[in-house]
Design an enzyme around this catalytic site. Structure first.
Site: not given
Ligand code: FEO
Length: 414
Positions: A78, A80, A82, A164, A196, A229
Site C-alpha cells: 500500500h 499511503e 504512513d 490497513d 477504525y 496498524h
Molecule cells: Fe491507508 Fe495506514 O494507510
C-alpha cells in the site's frame, strides 16, 4: 521496541507512535503503530515500510536481525504515506532489492519518489514470490482502501499480512491480540476495531464482503492476521474476520444517537425530551455534542447505532456550520442502513432542519419526517412535541432494525 518474531523466521520490525493524536483529522487518543515485517529466508524480504518520521526505528529493528544490504525483496502492499514514506531510506541501504507492487501502486509511487533507479516487479492476485522456504501469494484488494492496496499471504505459516485491513489505531507494548486483551480487555480491542472501521472502511462494506468471500474461495487457511496498524491477530483471527463481516453487513445496535450542536442552548434543550421519548419506547440512546466531541468519535457513534437524530440550529437560513461539516464528512463515508431524523431551533425563517433532511436524501438514508422545529426557546408544548417525536422515532427504529438479521459465522481455520 525491538523486533518481535511472529512466526518462525518472520519478524515484526515496525514502530510505535505513542503520541499521534490527529491522524489526518481522525482523532487517535491511543496513538497507533506502523507495522512492517521482515522475512528471514534465503531471500531476505521486507513487507512494507513505516511512516518517514519513524524510519530509524524500523532500520534499527532490521539491523538487529540482518544487514539491510541483504534485503533481496521489498513488498509494498500500500502506498499511503504512513506505510511507504521511508521506502527511499530502505532503498538507500538495499539498492538492488526488487520491489513487488501492484500496477496502481507503482503508478502512485512514481508521484512520490524518483523511482527510475529502482527495480520493480508488478504483481497481481495469485502471483507468488518464493523466498526459499516460504511462498508469498499476493492478493489485490483495490479500494480497500486505496486503488493500489493488496495483501500478502505466506502459505507455509498460514499468515495473512493484511495491510490497513483488520488494523486498529492503538499504540501498545502488546503486539498480539491475546497480550492486548490480557493487559486491557476484549471490549477495548473491539472498540478500537469499530472506531477504525467506521472512520476508514465504512464506505467499502460490499468490497469487504466480496474480498472475504474471495479469500474463502481461494481456500486460504488463515492462522494469523498481521495488519499494518495495531495488534496482530494470533489467538483469534476468526474474531476479526467475523467482526468485519458483521460490520460490512451493516450490523448495528438497537440504539439512537442524537448528534447536535447549539448556539444559545435551545437546540440543546430539545435533546432532553427527545432522549426521554426514545427511552420511553425502550430504545437505548446516546447524545453527542459536536464541537465538544471529535468528529471521528461522533462518526463511530453513528456507525454503532441503528438510527441518528441530528440537531441543528438555523444560522443565516442554513444549517449550523459544525453540523453541516459533520454531515458532509458523513456523506463521504457513505453510511447505509441507518434511519435518520432531524430537529432544531430557529429564530425567524428556519431552514436548517429542511437542509438536514435534504442531506439524508443525498446520502440515500431512510428518514422519519417531519422532524421537530422550535421557535427560539422550547416551551412546555415544544418539549411535549419533542418527547412524542423521540418516541415515534424510536418505535420506527425498532421496526427498521428488524430488517437486519445475524450473519453466517466466518471460518478461517479448518
Ligand atoms: Fe491507508 Fe495506514 O494507510
Amino acid at each position: 521496541m525491538g523486533a518481535v518474531e511472529i512466526k518462525p523466521g518472520i519478524f515484526w520490525v515496525g514502530a510505535i507512535d505513542w503520541a499521534v493524536r490527529d491522524f489526518h483529522g481522525y482523532i487517535t487518543p491511543h496513538g497507533t503503530s506502523y507495522n512492517n515485517y521482515l522475512i528471514l529466508d534465503k531471500q531476505v524480504t521486507l513487507v512494507d515500510t513505516v511512516k518517514y518520521d519513524f524510519s530509524e526505528y524500523t532500520i534499527d529493528n532490521i539491523r538487529g536481525l540482518v544487514d539491510p544490504a541483504k534485503i533481496v525483496n521489498v513488498v509494498i502492499n500500500h502506498i499511503e504515506n504512513d506505510h511507504m514514506s521511508s521506502l527511499d531510506r530502505i532503498m538507500e541501504l538495499a539498492p538492488n532489492a526488487l520491489i513487488h507492487i501492484t500496477a496502481r501502486g507503482k503508478k502512485g509511487l512514481d508521484r512520490f519518489f524518483d523511482t527510475s533507479r529502482w527495480q520493480f516487479k508488478i504483481v497481481k492476485t495469485g502471483d507468488t514470490l518464493n523466498t526459499g522456504a516460504k511462498t508469498i501469494t499476493f492478493l489485490e484488494t483495490p479500494m480497500l482502501h486505496w486503488p493500489d492496496s493488496m495483501m500478502s499471504y505466506v502459505k507455509e505459516d498460514r499468515l495473512l499480512i493484511s495491510q490497513d485491513a483488520f488494523g486498529q489505531h492503538v499504540a501498545s507494548a502488546a503486539r498480539f491480540d491475546d497480550e492486548f486483551c490480557g493487559q486491557y480487555s476484549v471490549m477495548s480491542l473491539e472498540h478500537a476495531v469499530r472506531d477504525y472501521y467506521a472512520n476508514i472502511l465504512m464506505p467499502f462494506g460490499t468490497l469487504i464482503k466480496n474480498k472475504i468471500a474471495e479469500v474463502q474461495k481461494l481456500g486460504l487457511v488463515i492462522d494469523m492476521i498481521a495488519p499494518d496498524h495495531g495488534i496482530i491477530w494470533r489467538k483469534d483471527p476468526g474474531k476479526i474476520l467475523q467482526m468485519y463481516l458483521d460490520m460490512a453487513n451493516d450490523k448495528a445496535d438497537l440504539r439512537v444517537v442524537i448528534v447536535y450542536d447549539t448556539m444559545w442552548h435551545s437546540t440543546e434543550r430539545m435533546t432532553i425530551p427527545l432522549m426521554e421519548g426514545i427511552k420511553s419506547a425502550g430504545v437505548d440512546v446516546e447524545v453527542v455534542k459536536l464541537r465538544s466531541t471529535p468528529m471521528s468519535v461522533a462518526i463511530k457513534s453513528i456507525w454503532e447505532s441503528r438510527a441518528m437524530l441530528v440537531g441543528t440550529p438555523t444560522l443565516n437560513n442554513i444549517m449550523f456550520p459544525s453540523v453541516a461539516e459533520f454531515l458532509t464528512h458523513l456523506r463521504g463515508l457513505r453510511p447505509k442502513n441507518r434511519l435518520a431524523g432531524a430537529f432544531g431551533s430557529f429564530g425567524w425563517g428556519g431552514g436548517a432542519v429542511k437542509e438536514a433532511y435534504e442531506a439524508f436524501k443525498t446520502m440515500g438514508l431512510e428518514a422519519v419526517e417531519p422532524g421537530v422545529e422550535v421557535l427560539y426557546r422550547p416551551g412546555p408544548e415544544d418539549e411535549k412535541k419533542c418527547f412524542d417525536f423521540g418516541k415515534r422515532f424510536a418505535e420506527k427504529t425498532i421496526e427498521y432494525h428488524k430488517r437486519f438479521n445475524g450473519n453466517e459465522p466466518v471460518q478461517c481455520r479448518p
